[in-house]
Motif scaffolding. Sequence first.
Motif, PDB file in Angstrom:
ATOM      1  N   ASN A  39       0.753  -1.108  -0.092  1.00  0.00           N
ATOM      2  CA  ASN A  39      -0.149   0.043   0.042  1.00  0.00           C
ATOM      3  C   ASN A  39       0.873   1.143   0.142  1.00  0.00           C
ATOM      4  O   ASN A  39       0.376   2.437   0.221  1.00  0.00           O
ATOM      5  N   ALA A  40       2.035   1.267  -0.341  1.00  0.00           N
ATOM      6  CA  ALA A  40       3.034   2.444  -0.445  1.00  0.00           C
ATOM      7  C   ALA A  40       2.516   3.592  -1.157  1.00  0.00           C
ATOM      8  O   ALA A  40       2.745   4.818  -0.772  1.00  0.00           O
ATOM      9  N   ALA A  41       1.981   3.292  -2.167  1.00  0.00           N
ATOM     10  CA  ALA A  41       1.619   4.333  -3.241  1.00  0.00           C
ATOM     11  C   ALA A  41       0.727   5.251  -2.469  1.00  0.00           C
ATOM     12  O   ALA A  41       0.656   6.490  -2.622  1.00  0.00           O
ATOM     13  N   MET A  42      -0.297   4.778  -1.741  1.00  0.00           N
ATOM     14  CA  MET A  42      -1.488   5.565  -1.114  1.00  0.00           C
ATOM     15  C   MET A  42      -0.739   6.381  -0.023  1.00  0.00           C
ATOM     16  O   MET A  42      -1.309   7.418   0.180  1.00  0.00           O
ATOM     17  N   LEU A  43       0.006   5.855   0.689  1.00  0.00           N
ATOM     18  CA  LEU A  43       0.617   6.604   1.732  1.00  0.00           C
ATOM     19  C   LEU A  43       1.706   7.662   1.325  1.00  0.00           C
ATOM     20  O   LEU A  43       1.910   8.609   2.009  1.00  0.00           O
ATOM     21  N   LEU A  44       2.226   7.574   0.165  1.00  0.00           N
ATOM     22  CA  LEU A  44       3.034   8.590  -0.275  1.00  0.00           C
ATOM     23  C   LEU A  44       2.529   9.822  -1.140  1.00  0.00           C
ATOM     24  O   LEU A  44       2.703  10.822  -1.517  1.00  0.00           O
ATOM     25  N   SER A  45       0.898   9.539  -1.390  1.00  0.00           N
ATOM     26  CA  SER A  45       0.349  10.634  -2.156  1.00  0.00           C
ATOM     27  C   SER A  45       0.381  11.920  -1.789  1.00  0.00           C
ATOM     28  O   SER A  45       0.886  12.765  -2.387  1.00  0.00           O
ATOM     29  N   LYS A  46       0.024  11.977  -0.366  1.00  0.00           N
ATOM     30  CA  LYS A  46       0.184  13.456   0.108  1.00  0.00           C
ATOM     31  C   LYS A  46       1.328  14.006   0.153  1.00  0.00           C
ATOM     32  O   LYS A  46       1.479  15.345  -0.238  1.00  0.00           O
ATOM     33  N   ARG A  47       2.376  13.139   0.543  1.00  0.00           N
ATOM     34  CA  ARG A  47       3.764  13.953   0.601  1.00  0.00           C
ATOM     35  C   ARG A  47       4.383  14.410  -0.648  1.00  0.00           C
ATOM     36  O   ARG A  47       5.040  15.073  -1.122  1.00  0.00           O
ATOM     37  N   LEU A  48       3.941  13.511  -1.788  1.00  0.00           N
ATOM     38  CA  LEU A  48       4.536  13.576  -3.186  1.00  0.00           C
ATOM     39  C   LEU A  48       3.620  14.403  -4.212  1.00  0.00           C
ATOM     40  O   LEU A  48       4.181  14.943  -5.123  1.00  0.00           O
ATOM     41  N   ARG A  49       2.469  14.869  -3.598  1.00  0.00           N
ATOM     42  CA  ARG A  49       1.465  15.552  -4.384  1.00  0.00           C
ATOM     43  C   ARG A  49       1.108  15.012  -5.652  1.00  0.00           C
ATOM     44  O   ARG A  49       1.092  15.734  -6.586  1.00  0.00           O
ATOM     45  N   LYS A  50       0.884  13.701  -5.719  1.00  0.00           N
ATOM     46  CA  LYS A  50       0.567  12.890  -6.838  1.00  0.00           C
ATOM     47  C   LYS A  50      -0.355  11.975  -6.460  1.00  0.00           C
ATOM     48  O   LYS A  50      -0.801  11.510  -5.472  1.00  0.00           O
ATOM     49  N   PRO A  51      -1.216  11.495  -7.689  1.00  0.00           N
ATOM     50  CA  PRO A  51      -2.198  10.429  -7.606  1.00  0.00           C
ATOM     51  C   PRO A  51      -1.554   9.135  -7.235  1.00  0.00           C
ATOM     52  O   PRO A  51      -0.451   8.900  -7.631  1.00  0.00           O
ATOM     53  N   PRO A  52      -2.068   8.258  -6.387  1.00  0.00           N
ATOM     54  CA  PRO A  52      -1.605   7.138  -5.683  1.00  0.00           C
ATOM     55  C   PRO A  52      -1.163   6.294  -7.094  1.00  0.00           C
ATOM     56  O   PRO A  52       0.078   5.677  -7.124  1.00  0.00           O
ATOM     57  N   ARG A  53      -2.048   5.968  -8.187  1.00  0.00           N
ATOM     58  CA  ARG A  53      -1.804   5.037  -9.110  1.00  0.00           C
ATOM     59  C   ARG A  53      -0.452   5.729 -10.090  1.00  0.00           C
ATOM     60  O   ARG A  53       0.240   4.926 -10.483  1.00  0.00           O
ATOM     61  N   ALA A  54      -0.426   6.966 -10.120  1.00  0.00           N
ATOM     62  CA  ALA A  54       0.863   7.326 -10.808  1.00  0.00           C
ATOM     63  C   ALA A  54       2.163   7.074  -9.932  1.00  0.00           C
ATOM     64  O   ALA A  54       3.014   6.733 -10.567  1.00  0.00           O
ATOM     65  N   ILE A  55       1.944   7.155  -8.563  1.00  0.00           N
ATOM     66  CA  ILE A  55       3.086   6.802  -7.968  1.00  0.00           C
ATOM     67  C   ILE A  55       3.233   5.231  -7.923  1.00  0.00           C
ATOM     68  O   ILE A  55       4.570   4.943  -7.854  1.00  0.00           O
ATOM     69  N   ALA A  56       2.299   4.628  -8.000  1.00  0.00           N
ATOM     70  CA  ALA A  56       2.588   3.236  -8.009  1.00  0.00           C
ATOM     71  C   ALA A  56       3.006   2.708  -9.281  1.00  0.00           C
ATOM     72  O   ALA A  56       4.025   2.003  -9.322  1.00  0.00           O
ATOM     73  N   ASP A  57       2.837   3.392 -10.510  1.00  0.00           N
ATOM     74  CA  ASP A  57       3.734   3.134 -11.742  1.00  0.00           C
ATOM     75  C   ASP A  57       5.022   3.576 -11.758  1.00  0.00           C
ATOM     76  O   ASP A  57       5.764   2.642 -12.003  1.00  0.00           O
ATOM     77  N   GLU A  58       5.446   4.522 -10.841  1.00  0.00           N
ATOM     78  CA  GLU A  58       6.847   4.630 -10.512  1.00  0.00           C
ATOM     79  C   GLU A  58       7.444   3.816  -9.607  1.00  0.00           C
ATOM     80  O   GLU A  58       8.497   3.350 -10.109  1.00  0.00           O
ATOM     81  N   LEU A  59       6.750   3.169  -8.790  1.00  0.00           N
ATOM     82  CA  LEU A  59       7.329   2.116  -7.961  1.00  0.00           C
ATOM     83  C   LEU A  59       7.662   1.116  -8.859  1.00  0.00           C
ATOM     84  O   LEU A  59       8.694   0.161  -8.585  1.00  0.00           O
ATOM     85  N   VAL A  60       6.453   0.653  -9.551  1.00  0.00           N
ATOM     86  CA  VAL A  60       6.795  -0.648 -10.465  1.00  0.00           C
ATOM     87  C   VAL A  60       7.919  -0.527 -11.322  1.00  0.00           C
ATOM     88  O   VAL A  60       8.892  -1.313 -11.450  1.00  0.00           O
ATOM     89  N   ALA A  61       8.080   0.628 -11.755  1.00  0.00           N
ATOM     90  CA  ALA A  61       9.306   0.866 -12.770  1.00  0.00           C
ATOM     91  C   ALA A  61      10.547   0.965 -11.887  1.00  0.00           C
ATOM     92  O   ALA A  61      11.588   0.178 -12.618  1.00  0.00           O
ATOM     93  N   ARG A  62      10.667   1.361 -10.848  1.00  0.00           N
ATOM     94  CA  ARG A  62      11.943   1.230  -9.991  1.00  0.00           C
ATOM     95  C   ARG A  62      12.269  -0.085  -9.555  1.00  0.00           C
ATOM     96  O   ARG A  62      13.294  -0.512  -9.255  1.00  0.00           O
ATOM     97  N   LEU A  63      11.127  -0.925  -9.065  1.00  0.00           N
ATOM     98  CA  LEU A  63      11.276  -2.145  -8.607  1.00  0.00           C
ATOM     99  C   LEU A  63      11.886  -3.196  -9.589  1.00  0.00           C
ATOM    100  O   LEU A  63      12.714  -4.225  -9.118  1.00  0.00           O
ATOM    101  N   GLY A  64      11.512  -3.294 -10.669  1.00  0.00           N
ATOM    102  CA  GLY A  64      11.663  -3.971 -11.689  1.00  0.00           C
ATOM    103  C   GLY A  64      11.548  -5.505 -11.348  1.00  0.00           C
ATOM    104  O   GLY A  64      10.505  -5.964 -10.743  1.00  0.00           O
ATOM    105  N   ASP A  65      12.881  -6.208 -11.348  1.00  0.00           N
ATOM    106  CA  ASP A  65      12.454  -7.673 -10.887  1.00  0.00           C
ATOM    107  C   ASP A  65      13.111  -8.104  -9.628  1.00  0.00           C
ATOM    108  O   ASP A  65      12.972  -9.223  -9.035  1.00  0.00           O
ATOM    109  N   ALA A  66      13.302  -7.042  -8.987  1.00  0.00           N
ATOM    110  CA  ALA A  66      13.848  -7.057  -7.704  1.00  0.00           C
ATOM    111  C   ALA A  66      14.956  -8.239  -7.381  1.00  0.00           C
ATOM    112  O   ALA A  66      14.865  -8.878  -6.222  1.00  0.00           O
ATOM    113  N   GLY A  67      15.797  -7.980  -8.151  1.00  0.00           N
ATOM    114  CA  GLY A  67      16.930  -8.977  -8.126  1.00  0.00           C
ATOM    115  C   GLY A  67      16.650 -10.540  -8.434  1.00  0.00           C
ATOM    116  O   GLY A  67      17.265 -11.534  -8.092  1.00  0.00           O
ATOM    117  N   GLY A  68      15.663 -10.570  -9.399  1.00  0.00           N
ATOM    118  CA  GLY A  68      15.196 -11.902  -9.997  1.00  0.00           C
ATOM    119  C   GLY A  68      14.229 -12.583  -9.322  1.00  0.00           C
ATOM    120  O   GLY A  68      13.869 -13.651  -9.644  1.00  0.00           O
TER     121      GLY A  68
END
Length: 577
Positions: free
Chosen positions: A45-74
Amino acid sequence: MKERLREALERCVRELLAAAGDADAPPPFTVEPPRDAAHGDFACNAAMLLSKRLRKPPRAIADELVARLGDAGGVVAHVDVAGPGFLNIRLTGDAWQRALADGLRTGTAFAARGFGAGLRVQVEFVSANPTGPLTLGHGRQAVIGDCIARLLAATGHAVTREYYFNDGGRQMRVLGESVKARYLEQLGRAAPPPPELLADAEGEWPAAVGGLPIAFPKGGYQGAYIGEIAAELVAKHADALAGEPGEGLFREVAQERIFREIEATLASLGVRFDVYTNEKTFYESGALERVLADLRAKDLVYDADGAVWIRATALGLERDRVLVKSSGEPTYLLPDIAYHRDKLARGFDRIIDVQGADHIEQFPFVRAAIGALGCDAERVELVMHQFVTLTRNGQQVKQSTRRATYVTVDELVEEVGADVFRFFMVQRKADGHLDFDVDLAKDQDWKKNPAFYVQYAHARTHGIERKAAEQGVAMPDPASYDAAPLALDEELALIRKLLEFPEVVEAAARACEPHHVAYYLREVAGLWNPYVQDGVRHRVLSEDAALTAARLGLALAVRRVLANGLGLLGLGAPERM
């Protein structure tokens, strides 16, 4: 696996915050299995908790997290963004098997994490005054306190186990008087009170019966052990002690014997203590006077009705309490305050009081008082346990501590065994009432008795190894172990459960709730026992060498988890049953 994934997600969250110029700590997001397994292995649920601090919609933050996470080391195969911004994470097909192999190789997946390294903790428990055998309430407290100490030690804490007692005061006076009365009765110099008086000590108490005085005190200790102590004194001293006061040798001998028996009882349960603290040391050292003086200096003590009171209402409590009675005798509250002040002065980072429900009202006053004295009261925690009732043949056993008609810890341990006694005492949450079912505890059927159910699951892993040795099959080498052949749903479910062990232990240690470990062990056994029972679909030893090695490795992992968990509860891990 969960911890590895959480660390990867936390790195991604920190990166997003840093890119936004936010240097504060990440929010306390969760990584948990979703309610519906079809959504994946974990949800975040990290994206929802970050929305207020980052001033972005949760789904947009979720997409960024997905991109950064990748395969998390396989280990991550795919991440879906669902609903308002949940991350539904699906692991790669062999992630769980690789985690099991890593766990066997390193051992870290099946051991407690040392989050408490460098922290000093005191656990005070049992603390029964030496007036008689330990009751079942004391027994529950002994097991709970010991399990808490084991959990804290396993997670890296430096643990001090402490027993606090009082060998003075009214209780001990009555003990000595009770022994002397039985002594005089055995010499024929006193008459025992009529049974109906012992059953109702509030009734009229005659001075004599049959021409002999009644020496037994009202509200005296009625247990057979009192008569046994008196008989020993008669055998050793004959009538030479008839003129001695009850508070003298009678009390001293009784106290010494009872304390020796208490220690033997605790030893039979595998319970030990590092420190014994006597309440009278706080009288002798002047600690009580210093507490009173310091509270008075803060205008938190006043005199009324001949007594000394603490102004507890000024500390946010509902009423004031007496610290010193009009007789000049301190109440229990005053030495308790001095004792906790002493605990904190010894430098413990965490102080845990394990006490019965009858102490619940006292605790807030102690914490408020030591806080007012400048101590860090937040370091003091209460683990409260409820009472224990006993059931036989579906009927509750009536017990009375005053009349000494209760079942002692020794009696019940002799009947059901120390391991079963401990498991039953710790398998329920401490603050919930415990009904100890003697018939179930005595049941030798491993499928019915929960303690045996867990222990038998462990013994089965050794049975499998013995059978493998008979067939000339060696156990797999953890350094080269391959768990890939474990592809059945029930095998993956078992692996997931085994890998939860460090998290369960840490949560239990932080919350001082050892029942979580007992519950978890039953879950592991509940997956392993049916798996082994199915000797056709889950046949461990087969002509498929790779599958055989994989399943033998699974048995080793189950063994490690169950052995470690049973050890945390103070139970044996038998190789045969």
